[in-house]
Scaffold this active site. Structure first.
Site, PDB file in Angstrom:
ATOM      1  N   TRP A  89      59.206  30.248  39.211  1.00  0.00           N
ATOM      2  CA  TRP A  89      58.316  29.086  39.255  1.00  0.00           C
ATOM      3  C   TRP A  89      58.580  28.340  37.950  1.00  0.00           C
ATOM      4  CZ3 TRP A  89      52.660  29.127  41.343  1.00  0.00           C
ATOM      5  CH2 TRP A  89      52.203  27.816  41.412  1.00  0.00           C
ATOM      6  N   GLY A 116      57.703  35.066  32.435  1.00  0.00           N
ATOM      7  CA  GLY A 116      56.987  34.735  31.203  1.00  0.00           C
ATOM      8  C   GLY A 116      57.721  33.706  30.374  1.00  0.00           C
ATOM      9  N   GLU A 498      29.103  26.559  39.118  1.00  0.00           N
ATOM     10  CA  GLU A 498      30.163  27.363  39.731  1.00  0.00           C
ATOM     11  C   GLU A 498      29.657  28.768  40.086  1.00  0.00           C
ATOM     12  OE1 GLU A 498      32.777  26.861  41.135  1.00  0.00           O
ATOM     13  OE2 GLU A 498      33.901  28.723  41.136  1.00  0.00           O
ATOM     14  N   LYS A 502      29.639  30.310  43.859  1.00  0.00           N
ATOM     15  CA  LYS A 502      30.306  31.571  44.216  1.00  0.00           C
ATOM     16  C   LYS A 502      29.352  32.488  44.967  1.00  0.00           C
ATOM     17  CE  LYS A 502      33.609  30.925  43.951  1.00  0.00           C
ATOM     18  NZ  LYS A 502      34.473  29.880  43.428  1.00  0.00           N
ATOM     19  N   GLU A 505      28.493  31.156  48.479  1.00  0.00           N
ATOM     20  CA  GLU A 505      29.668  31.102  49.349  1.00  0.00           C
ATOM     21  C   GLU A 505      30.015  32.469  49.949  1.00  0.00           C
ATOM     22  OE1 GLU A 505      34.074  29.166  48.701  1.00  0.00           O
ATOM     23  OE2 GLU A 505      33.113  30.089  46.991  1.00  0.00           O
TER      24      GLU A 505
END
Ligand code: AGP
Length: 625
Positions: A89, A116, A498, A502, A505
């Protein structure tokens, strides 16, 4: 989140490497490659941009369509029995075949796959170039191949790796092979994971167990600062200075689905535990410079950040909460006014935007319909649009003028966790870069903040390791409550929002989240002695005001669960339970404070016997209007 797999043994390695990489696909990647030692003693590489089907096609092409001379070599890879593979990536350098791993030295005798970041690669590259090394990629990883090659004069691949390791700075793991030492792989670990799979007359090394689980369940964990020498007959462990280490073999009793979850009971738990790595990847190359942040990369031309006099953040759900933290950071550090709205509202407001406005669309999936529509509308109205997303090639990346990637790896859990902390880290870096460009912070303050951001992965690890029994006990105590109130002020408000999201949800418990100062304007009516009230009281400029709000909660007899900064004893006096998070700069505290709340929501859901990976009525990406 790159992936590594290596094999030495008696079987044909090509398919083992390809199949191993397929098992690591969930980590996300943009290119891939293999290197295999062939019968004439040389190392053959195949690399391809795109998904693994592209690499498979390139391998087949090499095996089947090569001309006569190459064909002999290419066909030889079919019978090769040792090699290394990688999914990349992009961090340093664009997504190109030459930047894909494996990388090799000038003589093509040493090949490496690396996860890394090598922080001091520029200095090393210059030194190696001065000694005659010819570089073929734009990556930081390639210096490792040249450095090992340079040190091979010490006598062996392991000596070369140890000497190279001593010179490398950063956080990484890698596996190297050398043409002159057939059937030997040498691996090294500094922070990034690397694991051995033990077989009979064959051995595996990989960044995660699923890569070799089809062949063995006997594993040996490589710890930080260790080097391993992997040969068909066995594996030697040693410290970086060469002192041998005994390492026990652990049998992992995982089925396919547990393996996919890395041994955790759910994707959500796995992803909570991956947060230190995910943040490390997100900040990696962007925080190498001690005196600032570097965001310029292929998808982000930093001129996008110039001539901006307002910022507008648009997002949905958890991404909106990350944006709220971004708002505080940009206003505090870069002194730019920041507006924000949920995308589904803003797009229908007949909004006003200017050409000097930077619009940031935050969406982990890059596919949320409202956020995409809002970003397009902003673009049509002449604003510059920056996407902050986790998914390479997603629609948001195609629509935006620039992309700031979070590099959390694939997030499977519907409940976003690691993408949230990475979005927050991305917002901090963006805010700091804007501050640097606008000259709104003294250089010493920028340096201090960069140093603190670099410490975040270590602090997350410390925090998660320390969050054990007491958090679980708190969750058990309140698991059957039918309402929770979350309170926070300033940057803590985003954490409260948040945390509440959480819990509702995944536990289906009614929650509300308020700015502490708003509580007395209505929600206080909801409080009684049974109400758990989660109060975000980490270090911040108006912590005293938050403590006053906690007193108001206490006056109604409700049960206060405080999230506080280590070393702040004041919360003990005003709360029934206190969960501490490591101290960092006050602006960075929210990134840590949210983690106990994710785990708390998880434990509560588990106590209620719920399947957190499949919350009712919710899907991972909201693309339908
Ligand atoms: C959070 O746990 C949810 N999965 C949800 O709120 C999510 O953040 C929202 O749907 C936005 O998704 P996005 O980041 O992919 O745009």
């Amino acid at each position: 989140m790159c992936g590594i797999v290596g094999y030495v043994g008696q079987r044909a390695v090509q398919e083992i490497l390809l199949a191993g990489l397929e098992k690591l696909e969930y980590r996300g990647y943009d290119s891939a490659g293999l290197s295999m030692l062939v019968a004439d003693g040389s190392i053959e590489s195949v690399r391809a941009v795109g998904n693994l089907s592209k690499l498979r096609a390139a391998v087949l092409d090499t095996n089947g369509n090569a001309d006569e001379e190459q064909g002999a070599v290419a066909t030889a890879t079919l019978t090769a029995t040792s090699g290394i593979g990688h999914t990349r990536w992009a961090t340093h350098g664009r997504v190109t075949e030459s930047n894909a791993h494996p990388h090799y030295d000038t003589t093509d005798k040493v090949h490496v796959v690396v996860n890394g970041i090598v922080e001091n690669y520029l200095a090393l590259k210059q030194r190696l170039r001065d000694m005659g090394a010819v570089f073929t990629s734009e990556t930081d990883a390639e210096v490792i191949a040249h450095l090992i090659s340079h040190h091979l004069a010490l006598g062996s691949l392991v000596e070369g790796v140890r000497a190279a390791y001593a010179e490398l700075e950063g956080h990484y793991s890698f596996v190297a092979m050398a043409a002159e030492e057939p059937d030997t792989l040498v691996g090294a670990r500094k922070e990034c994971p690397l694991i051995i799979g033990r077989g009979d007359g064959e051995q595996f090394v990989a960044s995660a167990i699923p890569a070799f689980l089809a062949y063995t369940r006997d594993v040996q964990y490589i710890e930080n600062g260790e080097i391993v020498v992997v040969r068909p007959e066995g594996v030697e462990f040693m410290t970086a200075d060469g002192t041998p280490i005994e390492r026990e073999i652990t049998h992992v009793d995982w089925d396919e689905s547990t393996a996919e979850k890395g041994g955790y009971e759910t994707f959500m738990l796995k992803e909570i535990y991956e947060q230190a790595d995910a943040v490390a990847e997100t900040i990696a190359d962007r925080t190498i410079r001690p005196d600032g942040i570097d965001l310029a990369e292929a998808e982000l031309d930093e001129s996008l950040l110039e001539n901006v006099d307002r910022v507008l953040i648009l997002a949905a759900g958890t991404s909106f909460h990350a944006g709220l933290i971004g708002r505080y950071a940009i206003e505090e550090w870069a002194r730019l006014p920041v507006d924000m709205d949920v995308a589904s509202e803003w797009r229908y407001r007949n909004p006003i935007v200017s050409e000097r406005e930077l619009v940031i669309g935050i969406t982990q999936s890059g596919e949320t319909a409202d956020t995409l529509a809002a970003m397009r509308l902003a673009h049509e109205k002449g604003a510059k649009v920056l996407a902050c997303t986790n998914v390479v090639g997603s629609q948001a990346t195609r629509d935006a003028d620039g992309v700031l990637y979070t590099r959390a790896g694939l997030e499977v859990s519907v409940a976003a966790t690691k993408t949230f902390v990475c979005q927050v880290a991305a917002m901090y870096m963006l805010a700091l870069r804007l501050a640097e460009k606008r000259g709104t912070l003294p250089p010493e303050r920028i340096a201090e903040l960069v140093a603190e951001i670099k410490q975040l992965p270590t602090r997350i690890t410390e925090l998660i390791e320390g969050l054990n029994g007491s958090l679980l006990a708190t969750a058990k105590r309140h698991a059957m409550s039918d309402f929770y109130l979350y309170l926070g002020r300033h940057v803590g408000r985003a954490v409260a929002l948040e945390g509440a999201l959480k819990l509702k949800e995944i536990s289906y418990i009614a929650t509300d989240a308020y700015a502490g100062g708003e509580m007395k304007h209505g929600p206080i009516a909801l409080l009684d002695e049974d109400t758990p009230v989660v109060c975000i009281a980490t270090d911040m400029p108006i912590l005293d005001k938050m403590i006053s709000n906690i007193q108001e909660v206490r006056a109604r007899g409700a049960h206060v669960i405080a999230i506080a900064t280590e070393g702040d004893d004041r919360l003990e006096e005003v709360s029934e339970e206190v969960i501490y998070v490591p101290r960092t700069d006050w602006m960075l505290q929210p990134l840590l404070a949210v983690i106990p709340l994710q785990l708390f929501a998880y434990y509560v859901a588990r106590e209620r016997g719920l399947n957190v990976d499949q919350p009712r009525n919710l899907a991972k990406t909201v693309t339908v209007e």
